[in-house]
Design a protein around this motif. Structure first.
Motif, PDB file in Angstrom:
ATOM      1  N   ALA A  93       0.826  -1.215   0.000  1.00 58.02           N
ATOM      2  CA  ALA A  93       0.000   0.000   0.000  1.00 58.02           C
ATOM      3  C   ALA A  93       0.855   1.259   0.000  1.00 58.02           C
ATOM      4  CB  ALA A  93      -0.922  -0.010   1.216  1.00 58.02           C
ATOM      5  N   PHE A  94       2.057   1.170   0.536  1.00 57.47           N
ATOM      6  CA  PHE A  94       2.936   2.342   0.595  1.00 57.47           C
ATOM      7  C   PHE A  94       3.584   2.649  -0.752  1.00 57.47           C
ATOM      8  CE2 PHE A  94       2.330   1.048   4.892  1.00 57.47           C
ATOM      9  CZ  PHE A  94       2.460   2.183   5.655  1.00 57.47           C
ATOM     10  N   LEU A  95       3.417   1.747  -1.732  1.00 52.58           N
ATOM     11  CA  LEU A  95       3.977   1.966  -3.059  1.00 52.58           C
ATOM     12  C   LEU A  95       2.964   2.572  -4.026  1.00 52.58           C
ATOM     13  CD1 LEU A  95       5.998  -1.358  -3.444  1.00 52.58           C
ATOM     14  CD2 LEU A  95       6.786   0.857  -2.588  1.00 52.58           C
ATOM     15  N   VAL A  96       1.704   2.685  -3.593  1.00 56.37           N
ATOM     16  CA  VAL A  96       0.697   3.303  -4.472  1.00 56.37           C
ATOM     17  C   VAL A  96       1.076   4.745  -4.762  1.00 56.37           C
ATOM     18  CG1 VAL A  96      -1.722   4.033  -4.599  1.00 56.37           C
ATOM     19  CG2 VAL A  96      -1.159   1.753  -3.732  1.00 56.37           C
ATOM     20  N   VAL A 362      -9.512   2.068   9.307  1.00 56.16           N
ATOM     21  CA  VAL A 362      -8.156   1.519   9.238  1.00 56.16           C
ATOM     22  C   VAL A 362      -7.153   2.579   9.681  1.00 56.16           C
ATOM     23  CG1 VAL A 362      -6.402   0.483   7.751  1.00 56.16           C
ATOM     24  CG2 VAL A 362      -8.839   0.028   7.327  1.00 56.16           C
ATOM     25  N   PRO A 363      -6.383   2.331  10.762  1.00 56.79           N
ATOM     26  CA  PRO A 363      -5.372   3.311  11.174  1.00 56.79           C
ATOM     27  C   PRO A 363      -4.355   3.566  10.060  1.00 56.79           C
ATOM     28  CG  PRO A 363      -5.702   1.630  12.872  1.00 56.79           C
ATOM     29  CD  PRO A 363      -6.438   1.163  11.651  1.00 56.79           C
ATOM     30  N   PHE A 364      -4.022   4.822   9.844  1.00 56.11           N
ATOM     31  CA  PHE A 364      -3.078   5.307   8.834  1.00 56.11           C
ATOM     32  C   PHE A 364      -3.627   5.200   7.411  1.00 56.11           C
ATOM     33  CE2 PHE A 364      -0.465   4.020  12.446  1.00 56.11           C
ATOM     34  CZ  PHE A 364       0.215   5.207  12.696  1.00 56.11           C
ATOM     35  N   GLY A 365      -4.644   4.365   7.206  1.00 61.54           N
ATOM     36  CA  GLY A 365      -5.269   4.314   5.894  1.00 61.54           C
ATOM     37  C   GLY A 365      -6.425   5.292   5.796  1.00 61.54           C
ATOM     38  N   GLU A 366      -7.249   5.364   6.871  1.00 63.12           N
ATOM     39  CA  GLU A 366      -8.420   6.238   6.860  1.00 63.12           C
ATOM     40  C   GLU A 366      -8.363   7.323   7.929  1.00 63.12           C
ATOM     41  OE1 GLU A 366     -11.860   3.350   5.099  1.00 63.12           O
ATOM     42  OE2 GLU A 366     -11.059   2.814   7.062  1.00 63.12           O
ATOM     43  N   TYR A 367      -7.490   7.155   8.875  1.00 64.31           N
ATOM     44  CA  TYR A 367      -7.244   8.214   9.864  1.00 64.31           C
ATOM     45  C   TYR A 367      -5.850   7.989  10.440  1.00 64.31           C
ATOM     46  CZ  TYR A 367      -7.809   5.018  13.832  1.00 64.31           C
ATOM     47  OH  TYR A 367      -7.648   4.002  14.736  1.00 64.31           O
ATOM     48  N   VAL A 368      -5.267   9.032  10.995  1.00 67.76           N
ATOM     49  CA  VAL A 368      -3.930   8.937  11.564  1.00 67.76           C
ATOM     50  C   VAL A 368      -4.021   9.106  13.076  1.00 67.76           C
ATOM     51  CG1 VAL A 368      -1.596   9.883  11.595  1.00 67.76           C
ATOM     52  CG2 VAL A 368      -2.906   9.858   9.462  1.00 67.76           C
ATOM     53  N   GLY A 375       2.842  13.796  12.866  1.00 67.27           N
ATOM     54  CA  GLY A 375       3.052  14.596  11.672  1.00 67.27           C
ATOM     55  C   GLY A 375       2.943  13.789  10.392  1.00 67.27           C
ATOM     56  N   PHE A 376       2.131  12.734  10.411  1.00 62.62           N
ATOM     57  CA  PHE A 376       1.991  11.812   9.286  1.00 62.62           C
ATOM     58  C   PHE A 376       0.643  12.029   8.633  1.00 62.62           C
ATOM     59  CE2 PHE A 376       1.766   7.530   7.339  1.00 62.62           C
ATOM     60  CZ  PHE A 376       3.070   7.425   6.867  1.00 62.62           C
ATOM     61  N   THR A 377       0.559  11.835   7.334  1.00 63.31           N
ATOM     62  CA  THR A 377      -0.722  11.946   6.642  1.00 63.31           C
ATOM     63  C   THR A 377      -1.197  10.566   6.220  1.00 63.31           C
ATOM     64  OG1 THR A 377      -1.906  13.044   4.839  1.00 63.31           O
ATOM     65  CG2 THR A 377       0.315  12.246   4.362  1.00 63.31           C
ATOM     66  N   LYS A 378      -2.513  10.414   6.094  1.00 70.91           N
ATOM     67  CA  LYS A 378      -3.052   9.093   5.754  1.00 70.91           C
ATOM     68  C   LYS A 378      -2.741   8.721   4.306  1.00 70.91           C
ATOM     69  CE  LYS A 378      -7.743  10.889   4.856  1.00 70.91           C
ATOM     70  NZ  LYS A 378      -8.008  10.458   3.507  1.00 70.91           N
ATOM     71  N   LEU A 379      -2.798   7.402   4.039  1.00 68.38           N
ATOM     72  CA  LEU A 379      -2.440   6.884   2.727  1.00 68.38           C
ATOM     73  C   LEU A 379      -3.511   7.133   1.678  1.00 68.38           C
ATOM     74  CD1 LEU A 379      -0.938   3.420   3.749  1.00 68.38           C
ATOM     75  CD2 LEU A 379       0.307   5.499   3.184  1.00 68.38           C
ATOM     76  N   GLY A 382      -7.006  12.557  -0.224  1.00 68.29           N
ATOM     77  CA  GLY A 382      -7.565  13.614   0.614  1.00 68.29           C
ATOM     78  C   GLY A 382      -6.752  13.828   1.871  1.00 68.29           C
ATOM     79  N   SER A 383      -6.876  14.987   2.442  1.00 66.39           N
ATOM     80  CA  SER A 383      -6.088  15.337   3.626  1.00 66.39           C
ATOM     81  C   SER A 383      -6.837  15.116   4.932  1.00 66.39           C
ATOM     82  CB  SER A 383      -5.662  16.812   3.533  1.00 66.39           C
ATOM     83  OG  SER A 383      -6.805  17.660   3.447  1.00 66.39           O
ATOM     84  N   ARG A 384      -8.169  15.034   4.880  1.00 62.69           N
ATOM     85  CA  ARG A 384      -8.955  14.916   6.100  1.00 62.69           C
ATOM     86  C   ARG A 384      -9.068  13.470   6.567  1.00 62.69           C
ATOM     87  NH1 ARG A 384     -14.585  17.780   5.062  1.00 62.69           N
ATOM     88  NH2 ARG A 384     -14.135  17.230   2.896  1.00 62.69           N
ATOM     89  N   ASP A 385      -9.020  13.277   7.874  1.00 60.34           N
ATOM     90  CA  ASP A 385      -9.295  11.961   8.439  1.00 60.34           C
ATOM     91  C   ASP A 385     -10.777  11.648   8.295  1.00 60.34           C
ATOM     92  OD1 ASP A 385      -6.694  11.653   9.203  1.00 60.34           O
ATOM     93  OD2 ASP A 385      -7.029  12.016  11.332  1.00 60.34           O
TER      94      ASP A 385
END
Length: 531
Positions: A93-96, A362-368, A375-379, A382-385
């Protein structure tokens, strides 16, 4: 005892002593290797015979632990190897969006494995502590280890919102027969007999046990999976033939467009993706369908804010039926406020008849979690959780039996796929998007969980993926039709009926998990006294 028998036992005991005597990095490396070996029994490989050397060897290592800390470290190493191999696909998922997130891939895999390994560490520590306090040996210690493993799996499914992915009982998902025991005790019961059977051969290397009793226990333990298969074969023999028990006047069309995740949210391609799914929905045979079902976020727009799009999509909705599809949702009066990952039911009149908001994010996928600190953004785009929904619901739409909607990995939670306070659903609907994980083990493991939920609840499950495995699964976990990973296509199918009788697990739910632990305690007491 003959000399030949004594020689064989001496060979086994010698190896057990060597395994127990390992220390330092050698001990941890072997335990991690065993954990990785055990992961090869999971979907899609199903190399379940490897569970025996994996669990038997690490159980012998546990016998060499001198204190709880050493036992926990062995369990942590085993868990680290197990989850690193079993969940490697999370890193894909981190390679998308590789430019932004590829650097985090190794940290995500290793961090996830190390964190989840705390649960097996607890199981090994509990086994050591109980065995030391109660002086457990042989069969009693094996059952105590299996019970401790079950405790760790239960906690893994609950702590910090839970992640019960790849419960060890899912190694039997290669056939419907081997999964049927979950109708009695959930996947928990499958996990319990799996660990007992895989660990039992280790006691053949313990010199204090009478050989006859040791062999009898090992044979009995290894017969548990065979007995499970026998029960499953009997249960399926009593079930209606595949595809014969269906709901009249409900004819579904499932659409899997297989859109690559890298392209899914590109602004210049979103309209084309939507048109593609419209064309697939209107393919020959559309006139005979009553309902169309699309995947999670299949509509790449905030549908609640798009009245024109709602009217345009109504053109593909069969008269009196619905388009059931995933899309984002906001409140029209608060377009910059909360945002939900939702499921919509759109009628042929272009109006939204019902919505369901995903509750288990899903943590880090849909919210951080701790976004301000990390200081991390979700995968996801969009920028909003995302905001979690209120929880499980039963949706009732005219012309359809009541159903429980489940978005993405909400289907992996045993005993938590339907509302306890609402009308009992007659089927489960799981919409998902496994395109994040490419051609990996992840989508197959997700699919195995979905089949287990159908058997546990005695309810058919309709599964629609953007990419992954879309399928029609009956209330016995049998796959009536499916679209394979990376394939684009449609399924035209009737909705299977729910099982005539509710399953034991559906009635009692996760109370049976506690019952299984109580039974284990009683068995340990008996084995300790008479073994």
């Amino acid at each position: 005892m003959t000399a030949d028998t004594g020689g064989r036992e001496g060979w086994r005991q010698g190896w057990a002593r060597r395994l127990a005597a390992l220390t330092g990095w050698r001990r941890l490396a072997l335990a991690a290797f065993c954990g990785g070996l055990a992961a090869l029994a999971l979907p899609p490989l199903y190399l379940f015979p490897l569970l025996v050397p994996a669990f038997a060897v690490v159980f012998c290592q546990l016998g060499g632990a001198r204190n709880g800390r050493q036992a926990a470290l062995i369990g942590w190493a085993f868990g680290s190897g197990h989850f690193a191999v079993g969940l490697y696909w999370v890193g894909i998922a981190f390679l998308v969006d590789a430019e932004r997130f590829a650097w985090a891939m190794p940290f995500a895999i290793s961090g996830l494995a190390a964190g989840l390994a705390l649960f097996p560490a607890l199981a090994f520590w509990l086994t050591f502590w109980v065995a030391a306090k109660s002086r457990l040996t042989g069969p009693a210690r094996v059952v105590a280890f299996a019970a401790a493993w079950l405790v760790s799996e239960g906690l893994r499914g609950w702590v910090l919102t839970g992640f019960p992915w790849n419960l060890i009982g899912s190694v039997w998902a290669f056939s419907a027969e081997t999964m049927q025991l979950s109708s009695l005790g959930g996947v928990w019961l499958l996990s319990l007999i799996t660990v007992i059977a895989a660990t039992a051969p280790a006691i053949l290397a313990q010199p204090a046990l009478r050989p006859g009793r040791a062999y009898a226990f090992v044979c009995l333990a290894l017969l548990l999976p065979a007995g499970s298969w026998g029960y499953g074969a009997w249960r399926l023999a009593e079930a209606p033939a595949v595809g014969t028990a269906v709901v009249e006047e409900v004819r579904l069309r499932l659409v899997q467009p297989s859109i690559p995740q890298k392209l899914k949210w590109r602004r210049d391609l979103r309209a084309g993706h939507l048109r593609q799914q419209v064309r697939m929905s209107l393919a020959p045979g559309h006139e005979d369908r009553t309902h169309i079902i699309w995947a999670e976020t299949a509509i790449p727009y905030v549908l609640s804010m798009e009245p024109v799009l709602q009217r345009e999509l109504a053109a593909i909705v069969p008269p009196g039926g619905y388009l059931i599809a995933g899309a984002l949702r906001v409140l029209p009066e608060q377009p910059d406020g909360p945002i939900w990952n939702s499921l919509y039911a759109l009628g042929s009149d272009g109006k939204i008849a019902a919505t369901f908001d995903k509750a288990h994010l899903v943590p880090f996928g849909e919210y951080v979690p701790l976004r301000a600190l990390l200081g991390f953004t979700k995968l996801t785009a969009g920028s909003r959780d995302f905001t979690p929904g209120p929880g499980l619901q039963t949706l009732k739409l005219p012309g359809l039996p009541a159903f429980s909607p489940l978005i993405c990995y909400e289907v992996i939670f045993p005993g938590r796929v339907k509302s306890a306070s609402a009308e009992a659903p007659r089927w489960l609907l799981n919409v998902t998007n496994d395109a994040w994980f490419g051609d990996s083990s992840g989508p197959y493991q997700h699919f195995a969980s979905a089949r287990l939920r159908a058997i546990e609840e005695g309810l058919p499950l309709i599964r629609v993926a953007n990419n992954g495995i879309s399928a029609v699964i009956d209330s016995y976990g049998r796959v009536i039709d499916q679209i394979n990973l990376n394939d684009r296509g449609i399924i035209d199918a009737e909705l299977p009926e729910a099982a005539e009788a509710k399953t034991l697990y559906s009635n009692a739910g996760n109370w049976l998990y506690l019952v299984e632990l109580i039974i284990c305690t009683c068995v340990i007491f008996v084995l300790r006294r008479f073994a």
